[in-house]
Scaffold this motif. Structure first.
Motif, PDB file in Angstrom:
ATOM      1  N   ALA A  48      10.994 -62.170  11.670  1.00  0.00           N
ATOM      2  CA  ALA A  48      10.555 -61.419  10.499  1.00  0.00           C
ATOM      3  C   ALA A  48      11.175 -60.027  10.485  1.00  0.00           C
ATOM      4  N   LEU A  49      11.371 -59.449  11.647  1.00  0.00           N
ATOM      5  CA  LEU A  49      12.014 -58.140  11.723  1.00  0.00           C
ATOM      6  C   LEU A  49      13.489 -58.254  11.352  1.00  0.00           C
ATOM      7  N   ASP A  50      14.149 -59.294  11.836  1.00  0.00           N
ATOM      8  CA  ASP A  50      15.549 -59.511  11.462  1.00  0.00           C
ATOM      9  C   ASP A  50      15.688 -59.672   9.949  1.00  0.00           C
ATOM     10  N   ALA A  51      14.763 -60.401   9.332  1.00  0.00           N
ATOM     11  CA  ALA A  51      14.817 -60.601   7.883  1.00  0.00           C
ATOM     12  C   ALA A  51      14.606 -59.287   7.140  1.00  0.00           C
ATOM     13  N   ALA A  52      13.709 -58.451   7.641  1.00  0.00           N
ATOM     14  CA  ALA A  52      13.447 -57.175   6.986  1.00  0.00           C
ATOM     15  C   ALA A  52      14.666 -56.263   7.022  1.00  0.00           C
ATOM     16  N   LEU A  53      15.488 -56.382   8.077  1.00  0.00           N
ATOM     17  CA  LEU A  53      16.638 -55.507   8.260  1.00  0.00           C
ATOM     18  C   LEU A  53      17.915 -56.057   7.643  1.00  0.00           C
ATOM     19  N   ASP A  54      17.887 -57.265   7.186  1.00  0.00           N
ATOM     20  CA  ASP A  54      19.085 -57.879   6.626  1.00  0.00           C
ATOM     21  C   ASP A  54      19.559 -57.090   5.401  1.00  0.00           C
ATOM     22  N   GLY A  55      20.789 -56.571   5.473  1.00  0.00           N
ATOM     23  CA  GLY A  55      21.342 -55.812   4.364  1.00  0.00           C
ATOM     24  C   GLY A  55      20.927 -54.357   4.309  1.00  0.00           C
ATOM     25  N   VAL A  56      20.189 -53.878   5.292  1.00  0.00           N
ATOM     26  CA  VAL A  56      19.720 -52.495   5.313  1.00  0.00           C
ATOM     27  C   VAL A  56      20.796 -51.575   5.871  1.00  0.00           C
ATOM     28  N   ASP A  57      20.989 -50.441   5.225  1.00  0.00           N
ATOM     29  CA  ASP A  57      21.963 -49.445   5.667  1.00  0.00           C
ATOM     30  C   ASP A  57      21.322 -48.417   6.602  1.00  0.00           C
ATOM     31  N   THR A  58      20.094 -47.983   6.263  1.00  0.00           N
ATOM     32  CA  THR A  58      19.425 -46.894   6.975  1.00  0.00           C
ATOM     33  C   THR A  58      17.977 -47.266   7.253  1.00  0.00           C
ATOM     34  N   VAL A  59      17.500 -46.901   8.439  1.00  0.00           N
ATOM     35  CA  VAL A  59      16.089 -47.074   8.805  1.00  0.00           C
ATOM     36  C   VAL A  59      15.481 -45.696   9.044  1.00  0.00           C
ATOM     37  N   VAL A  60      14.327 -45.450   8.412  1.00  0.00           N
ATOM     38  CA  VAL A  60      13.531 -44.255   8.709  1.00  0.00           C
ATOM     39  C   VAL A  60      12.319 -44.721   9.505  1.00  0.00           C
ATOM     40  N   HIS A  61      12.273 -44.343  10.750  1.00  0.00           N
ATOM     41  CA  HIS A  61      11.268 -44.879  11.672  1.00  0.00           C
ATOM     42  C   HIS A  61      10.080 -43.925  11.758  1.00  0.00           C
ATOM     43  N   CYS A  62       9.047 -44.218  10.957  1.00  0.00           N
ATOM     44  CA  CYS A  62       7.820 -43.413  10.939  1.00  0.00           C
ATOM     45  C   CYS A  62       6.665 -44.087  11.675  1.00  0.00           C
ATOM     46  N   ALA A  63       6.785 -45.385  11.952  1.00  0.00           N
ATOM     47  CA  ALA A  63       5.678 -46.117  12.580  1.00  0.00           C
ATOM     48  C   ALA A  63       5.412 -45.581  13.977  1.00  0.00           C
ATOM     49  N   THR A  64       4.140 -45.348  14.283  1.00  0.00           N
ATOM     50  CA  THR A  64       3.758 -44.834  15.589  1.00  0.00           C
ATOM     51  C   THR A  64       2.283 -45.108  15.822  1.00  0.00           C
ATOM     52  N   SER A  65       1.881 -45.095  17.087  1.00  0.00           N
ATOM     53  CA  SER A  65       0.474 -45.287  17.414  1.00  0.00           C
ATOM     54  C   SER A  65       0.116 -44.513  18.673  1.00  0.00           C
ATOM     55  N   PRO A  66      -0.848 -43.597  18.601  1.00  0.00           N
ATOM     56  CA  PRO A  66      -1.302 -42.903  19.814  1.00  0.00           C
ATOM     57  C   PRO A  66      -1.920 -43.855  20.834  1.00  0.00           C
ATOM     58  N   ARG A  67      -2.239 -45.085  20.409  1.00  0.00           N
ATOM     59  CA  ARG A  67      -2.845 -46.047  21.328  1.00  0.00           C
ATOM     60  C   ARG A  67      -1.819 -46.767  22.180  1.00  0.00           C
ATOM     61  N   GLY A  68      -0.536 -46.493  21.985  1.00  0.00           N
ATOM     62  CA  GLY A  68       0.501 -47.062  22.831  1.00  0.00           C
ATOM     63  C   GLY A  68       1.343 -48.107  22.137  1.00  0.00           C
TER      64      GLY A  68
END
Length: 255
Positions: A48-68
């Motif tokens: 599912a991650l590979d499908a989400a990135l298919d054809g993507v030029d740029t990723v903005v990585h905002c996902a985070t969790s203080p729980r680890g």
């Protein structure tokens, strides 16, 4: 226009980044654990991650969790981005991750290093804490009749919309490496922020500051999470409170 994927795109920051990029005409995919059609748990990765990135030029990585789990999530994201031929990875980090020995900060620093060593074009922006995070902390501290604060600690809260604007601008540019920090307009004692919060919410609490123990507290007390030389944010804490609670008194400079 480029295709951009925003991880954590339904969160406080990611949602605003998504809005800015779409307003400028970019195709934006929102990735989160529950957001269709790109519902992905980055800690698990997979097809599912590979499908989400298919054809993507740029990723903005905002996902985070203080729980680890941030390190595993970043490792999976980077591997999938390399497979997909992503050109640019933009990561939002926190001022002080290399100076304050807090577990969550150490995790963010590890992710920075993973991004830098990824083989992708990369940009890292560090920001100070958002106004709304300061309010969530003060909400919790104001529950008892006495508001107990860690003594000697200051903060430099920044408006999340200003961070979103900066990230959106970086996302459509070329990889820039570590860019200058983005910090709020004022370094303020926690006591002054707490009193502003109490005025804005109409609460009455005794405010007491007490010293704490531990390396993380010493790091905060030393100001490792502050960037006074990068006080480029515009909206003050009082201005944020006035919008959020409708009671701000506009009294701008305290402590």
């Amino acid at each position: 226009m480029t295709t951009i994927l925003v991880t954590g795109g339904t969160g406080t920051l990611g949602r605003l980044v998504t809005e800015r990029l779409r307003a400028d005409g970019h195709e934006v995919r929102v990735l989160s654990r529950r957001s269709r059609p790109y519902a992905v748990d980055l800690r698990e990765g997979g097809g599912a991650l590979d499908a989400a990135l298919d054809g993507v030029d740029t990723v903005v990585h905002c996902a985070t969790s203080p729980r680890g789990g941030d390190e595993r999530a970043a490792t999976n994201l980077i591997a999938a981005a390399l497979r997909a031929g992503v050109r640019h990875l933009v990561y939002i980090s926190i001022v002080g991750v290399d100076r304050v020995p807090l577990g969550y900060y150490r995790s963010k620093l590890t992710v920075e290093r993973l991004v830098e060593a990824s083989g992708l074009g990369w940009t890292v922006l560090r920001a100070t804490q958002f106004h709304d995070l300061a309010v969530r902390l003060l909400d919790a501290l104001a529950k008892p009749p006495v508001m107990v604060l860690p003594a000697g600690v200051s903060d430099q809260p920044v408006e999340v919309a200003e961070v979103a604007d900066r990230l959106a601008g970086l996302a459509v540019g070329e990889p820039a490496g570590r860019v200058p920090d983005l910090a709020g307009p004022e370094v303020r004692t926690l006591e002054s922020l707490a009193r502003a919060y109490l005025r804005a919410t109409g609460r009455r609490r005794a405010v007491v500051s007490v010293p704490l123990a531990g390396k993380a507290y010493r790091g905060f007390r030393a100001g490792g999470h502050l960037a006074p030389a990068r006080a480029v944010g515009k909206r003050t804490f009082e201005e944020y409170l006035a919008v959020r609670f409708g009671r701000g008194d506009g009294d701008g400079r305290r402590g």
